[in-house]
Design a protein around this motif. Structure first.
Motif, PDB file in Angstrom:
ATOM      1  N   ASN A   1      36.845  42.595  30.746  1.00 18.15           N
ATOM      2  CA  ASN A   1      37.633  43.791  31.066  1.00 18.15           C
ATOM      3  C   ASN A   1      37.978  43.990  32.541  1.00 18.15           C
ATOM      4  O   ASN A   1      38.590  44.985  32.912  1.00 18.15           O
ATOM      5  N   HIS A   2      37.575  43.054  33.399  1.00 17.68           N
ATOM      6  CA  HIS A   2      38.086  43.105  34.786  1.00 17.68           C
ATOM      7  C   HIS A   2      38.185  41.693  35.350  1.00 17.68           C
ATOM      8  O   HIS A   2      37.178  41.040  35.636  1.00 17.68           O
ATOM      9  N   MET A   3      39.385  41.232  35.523  1.00 18.31           N
ATOM     10  CA  MET A   3      39.606  39.909  36.114  1.00 18.31           C
ATOM     11  C   MET A   3      41.053  39.827  36.604  1.00 18.31           C
ATOM     12  O   MET A   3      41.807  40.784  36.495  1.00 18.31           O
TER      13      MET A   3
ATOM     14  N   VAL B   1      45.717  51.802  35.722  1.00 22.47           N
ATOM     15  CA  VAL B   1      45.956  51.610  37.143  1.00 22.47           C
ATOM     16  C   VAL B   1      44.661  51.172  37.803  1.00 22.47           C
ATOM     17  O   VAL B   1      43.599  51.687  37.491  1.00 22.47           O
ATOM     18  N   LYS B   2      44.759  50.203  38.716  1.00 22.91           N
ATOM     19  CA  LYS B   2      43.566  49.763  39.452  1.00 22.91           C
ATOM     20  C   LYS B   2      43.782  50.049  40.939  1.00 22.91           C
ATOM     21  O   LYS B   2      44.815  49.690  41.500  1.00 22.91           O
ATOM     22  N   ILE B   3      42.799  50.701  41.541  1.00 20.36           N
ATOM     23  CA  ILE B   3      42.876  51.050  42.964  1.00 20.36           C
ATOM     24  C   ILE B   3      41.634  50.520  43.672  1.00 20.36           C
ATOM     25  O   ILE B   3      40.527  50.585  43.123  1.00 20.36           O
TER      26      ILE B   3
ATOM     27  N   SER C   1      34.188  39.431  34.479  1.00 25.07           N
ATOM     28  CA  SER C   1      33.937  38.273  35.347  1.00 25.07           C
ATOM     29  C   SER C   1      34.480  38.441  36.763  1.00 25.07           C
ATOM     30  O   SER C   1      33.978  37.843  37.692  1.00 25.07           O
ATOM     31  N   ASP C   2      35.565  39.238  36.907  1.00 24.63           N
ATOM     32  CA  ASP C   2      36.283  39.299  38.181  1.00 24.63           C
ATOM     33  C   ASP C   2      36.810  37.917  38.591  1.00 24.63           C
ATOM     34  O   ASP C   2      37.070  37.670  39.767  1.00 24.63           O
ATOM     35  N   THR C   3      36.946  37.016  37.624  1.00 27.71           N
ATOM     36  CA  THR C   3      37.457  35.692  37.964  1.00 27.71           C
ATOM     37  C   THR C   3      38.809  35.847  38.647  1.00 27.71           C
ATOM     38  O   THR C   3      39.547  36.766  38.298  1.00 27.71           O
TER      39      THR C   3
END
Ligand SMILES: [Zn+2]
Length: 708
Positions: A222-224, A452-454, A603-605
């Motif tokens: 859910n975050h990459m 939205v990502k900040i 993962s934040d890959t």
């Protein structure tokens, strides 16, 4: 001609827990047995005013009739042989061959599906209906000639596919285990024992034997950064990451391999080098432009390291950049020099790196699409079926993802978080979002606009995370949004969140330092108090989390998405820089769960590999990669909790838990099949568990061949 010796087909509908005084429409748990076989409906029978109504199409077809639905007139026409039955929703006067019948209850629609009184449908084609009030059981005996296939299930109801003899870790509320699932139209329609599910098999149902293997819901990252990952690899860039590259010689060989396909002057790009791992690179030696010149004198080269903080260039690239002996180092940056003062090949930190990288021609959308299609298998092979991506630089990246779907068969579901470079100021957010029109959730099961990502603050290793207590040098880090003072920056962050929230966007915020986490949670709480909707605003990373922030997250239903795999890579270095004591409470996953926070993992890959198995191992063991030392043992997760954090709770954080994240009827048929049982494996070995098959929307999109 009627068959004289028609074999009677018995349809038994067992009604358990039928409400006695149901006045409103409600669903009821109904078990349907067809010739001794369990039958599932894709919508449940309903009771209306205490009477049973059934999904009309299902039983008409079970009785062998062909069913047509006219949406305009809300009329069902069922035909079997010479008999035509017409039933209009809301009417108590259906017709059989034009003859008006009177029934004591009309058909209704529930969620757009037609339901009809059970007795009428059962008898319309000559079936016999018995009702036993004591056992609350309905038995329909048809006159024969049903539409049942060879296995007894009407083909229209039969699953497309059955996966059986597996250990299905459903990740439902009770973390139950099942043996088999039935799939229809890309969704799970039934979950149960091998015998129960086997009974649903129709003439055209494909069966895959899972041979006892463990099956998880498809993994949700859910975050990459999807595009950053794929363009950091061939065909656009050489893959210089460890263990793909283990020496300088490996890098030079990659250049030699790619050179014949490059015209003179064409750039050679690469990403991920890390000399810490190179056997032919001794401490104290330096990377030089000459090393690269030796194999590629006529093509400019720009390689970015694993951390994204330095670029390694050859002479051709430096010549194009115009950087010479007399060029000064930009503030805070370093241009490494040889003994004569000439740039020697390494450019450290953004402004210096950009002297090289700004000369690289920008990627076209087609280039990005090519990178996506060339590299999605890295995720699919890991059993990852859904990703939520933050595309930082341009709308081209989102267009490219959309184009990849247009090519067909792109097997990864993508949820996009808008994250533009000017999302560090109020005007930037207002400008981008106020004319957008599509709120969070717009899209379909494959591609949707998630939110939205900040960026809130920086990162702890570079002491840019905003902290309550000072770093050893006395600094505190800060928010990275516009503003001269702390108060101004906080006001900016608040206003950006308020704007996005009021326009219907879920907001994900990068926060790592405890001060950033706390202040962001406070702002979220305020916003969610004043404008309550199912926003699930989410904190991303959350290295250090004060108790007050945990309580606010739990109280207001905020999400929390962290990266256990980063713990594994980073925590030894953090301990070395800040002391063992300081990192015991870093990534306090156990405390978050205890506080009642929906804690998820991602993962934040390309920051680290997208391999969720490393994350599960790391969340369970909390070991540093270099030392094997355990940090903060009291925050270890169980394997079950870690699995939840990559499936159902990950789906929750992107507001998609109603359609994915567990193996339950109605959800998307996405699965990750393991070659070893993750629930009983030694946790230390979890990262080596083979992934043997990936299924998305019921289709096998990866298989290592071990399941036939
Ligand atoms: Zn990120």
């Amino acid at each position: 001609m009627k068959k004289i010796l028609a074999i009677a087909m018995v349809l038994v509908i067992c009604l358990s827990f039928l409400p006695m005084t149901a006045l409103a429409t409600q669903s009821t748990d109904v078990k349907v047995i067809l010739d001794g076989r369990a039958l599932t409906f894709d919508v449940q029978p309903q009771t209306v005013g205490g009477r049973i109504l059934i999904p009309l199409r299902a039983v008409f077809e079970a009785l062998g009739a062909k069913v047509d639905w006219n949406n305009t007139t809300q009329t069902v026409t069922a035909t079997k042989g010479d008999t035509v039955v017409v039933l209009t929703i809301g009417s108590t006067s259906p017709t059989i061959n034009g003859q008006v019948q009177t029934i004591d209850q009309s058909g209704v629609t529930v969620n757009g599906r037609a339901f009809a009184p059970l007795r009428f449908v059962g008898e319309a084609f000559g079936g016999k209906v018995d009702w036993n009030d004591a056992t609350r059981t309905v038995t329909i005996t048809s006159g024969g000639g049903s539409a049942a296939g060879s296995a007894g299930i009407p083909s229209v109801l039969a699953p497309d596919k059955i996966l059986t003899n597996g250990k299905f870790v459903t990740v439902d509320k009770s973390f139950s285990i099942a043996e088999a699932v039935a799939i229809k139209d890309g969704k799970i329609i039934a979950v149960g024992s091998a015998r129960e599910i086997g009974a649903l098999r129709g003439a055209n149902t494909e069966v895959i034997n899972m041979q006892g293997n463990t099956v998880l819901p498809g993994i949700i990252d859910n975050h990459m950064h999807f595009v950053s990952y794929v363009i950091g690899k061939p065909p656009y860039m050489l893959n210089l990451t460890y263990p793909n590259v283990q020496s300088i010689e490996d890098i030079l060989q990659q250049i030699r391999d790619v050179l014949p396909s490059k015209a003179p002057g064409e750039w050679i790009l690469g990403r991920g080098f890390n000399t810490d791992y190179y056997k032919d690179f001794t401490a104290g030696s330096k990377l030089t432009k000459q090393m690269l010149d030796a194999v590629a004198p006529n093509n400019p080269i720009s390689f970015t390291d694993w951390s994204g903080h330095q670029v390694w260039a050859n002479s051709k690239a430096i010549e194009i950049s115009g950087v010479t002996k007399s060029t000064l180092d930009p503030p805070g940056c370093v241009i490494e020099r040889d003994s004569a003062g000439e740039p020697s090949g390494i450019f450290q930190e953004l402004s210096a790196m950009r002297m090289i990288s700004d000369n690289v021609p920008p990627l076209s959308i087609d280039d990005i699409v090519r990178s996506l299609t060339a590299n999605y298998m890295d995720f699919t092979k890991l059993g990852i079926t859904s990703v939520a991506t933050n595309e930082y630089q341009s709308t081209d990246r989102i267009r490219a993802i959309a184009q990849a779907y247009a090519l067909g068969d792109f097997p990864i579901r993508t949820s996009v978080y808008l994250s533009w470079p000017d999302f560090d100021n109020v005007e930037g957010v207002k400008d981008a979002l106020s004319r957008q029109g599509f709120p969070s959730g717009f899209g379909n099961d494959w591609l949707r606009l998630a939110g939205v990502k900040i960026f809130g603050d920086g990162i702890p290793p570079s002491q840019t995370a905003w902290t309550i207590d000072p770093y050893p040098d006395g600094s505190h880090g800060s928010l990275v949004v516009k503003g001269e003072t702390e108060a101004e920056r906080l006001a900016t962050l608040r206003e950006m969140i308020e704007i996005a929230d009021s326009l219907g966007y879920q907001v994900h915020i990068h926060t790592t330092g405890d001060r950033a986490v706390l202040e962001t949670a406070r702002i979220f709480a305020d916003v969610m108090e004043k404008n309550p909707w199912d926003a699930r605003h989410t904190l991303i990373h959350g290295d250090f989390v004060p108790d007050e922030a945990m309580a606010l997250m739990a109280k207001y239903g905020m999400g929390f998405s962290t990266q256990a795999a980063i713990l594994n890579v980073l925590i030894d270095g953090m301990a070395a820089a800040f002391g063992d004591e300081a990192v015991q409470e870093q990534w306090p996953l156990r405390a978050l769960l205890n506080a009642g926070v929906v804690m998820s993992n991602s993962s934040d890959t390309p920051v680290v590999s997208p391999d969720w198995r490393v994350g599960v191992y790391s969340a369970v063991m909390r070991e540093g990669l270099q030392t094997g030392k355990v940090y903060g043992a009291h925050h270890k997760l169980t394997v079950e909790e870690a699995i939840r954090s990559y499936t159902i709770d990950s789906a929750w954080a992107i507001r998609e838990d109603t359609i994915k994240g567990s193996i339950e009827p109605g959800k998307l048929a996405d699965f990750c099949v393991l070659g070893k049982d993750i629930l009983t494996a030694d946790p230390k070995t979890i990262k080596e568990i083979p992934i043997i098959m990936t299924i998305v929307g019921g289709a096998v999109v990866f298989s290592d061949g071990s399941l036939k």
